[in-house]
Design a protein around this motif. Structure first.
Motif: not given
Length: 246
Positions: A66-74
């Motif tokens: 399991a993993a959690i990815i931090r996402v930044f989108a414009d």
């Protein structure tokens, strides 16, 4: 003596006039401000194109991860940055997830009538496939797909059956139904997937949406349907019955 005095007065006049002249006005440009909305923070990202990591049991090192990815989108939904918030424990697998997220597209968030950038988190549950255990797995047997296989008339057709990875454990002991809609581009590529009625399990709904993402459909072209791809939504639903598990 009088001439000297008059000359002194005349010489002093320009100097006095210079000092008494009013100061020149300095023209200043009006202050300008750029209206930049702060990034919208969310725990549930709405995807226009879901991340699709491809992994094997070997990538998992024979263990579910399991993993959690931090996402930044414009503001346009383009992923600008993806970083690992919680690791799978395998760096190569983490980078595989990061690359999948970077290739995905986020549904733009509208705030105050304007699109705003977003920061959110995407959880991944990567399950080990036991090929020898005969696990009960469901395929993408949606209402339209089944009608299509029975050569019945449908509003659209899937060019291929969407690849679905779902086992009975994910139903959490109950029958589930997911109703959804989507749009398609001029090439028939599925986009803008929307869950109209969820199953009650967010992860399961996302699994269905992920299966749809990247799929293609075809619509019979007529004078009436030339505009369908851009202006119409296509609807379908899929049921998962515990007693129908293969």
């Amino acid at each position: 003596m009088k001439k000297i005095l008059c000359l002194s007065v005349l010489l002093g006049f320009p100097l006095s006039a210079a000092y008494s002249a009013p100061p020149k006005k300095v023209h200043q440009l009006p202050a300008q401000s750029i209206d930049v909305l702060p990034a919208h923070l969310t725990t549930r990202i709405q995807w226009a194109k879901f991340p699709q990591p491809n992994y094997s049991n070997e990538d998992l090192n024979q263990k579910s991860r399991a993993a959690i990815i931090r996402v930044f989108a414009d503001e346009n939904g383009n992923v600008q940055e993806a970083t690992v918030e919680e690791s799978t424990g395998i760096q190569r697998l983490d980078q595989m997830l990061v690359r999948a997220v970077e290739k995905a597209e986020v549904k733009p968030h509208i705030e105050g009538g304007k699109p705003a950038p977003q920061i959110g988190y995407q959880a991944f549950n990567l399950k080990l496939t036991d090929k020898n255990a005969g696990n009960c797995a469901y395929e993408f047997n949606s209402k339209v797909w089944q009608a299509q296989q029975n050569e019945k008339r449908t509003a659209f057709q899937y060019l291929q059956q969407p690849a679905l990875q779902l086992d009975a454990e994910q139903l959490n002991g109950h029958d589930r139904t997911v109703k959804f809609s989507f749009k398609a581009d001029k090439h028939g590529g599925v986009k803008k997937i929307k869950i109209r009625q969820g199953s009650g399990i967010y992860a399961l709904d996302q699994t269905v949406a992920q299966a749809l993402s990247g799929s293609q459909i075809s619509v019979k072209r007529t004078a009436r349907t030339l505009w369908l791809y851009k202006q119409s939504s296509f609807k379908d639903e899929i049921q998962f019955k515990l007693n129908r598990c293969p």
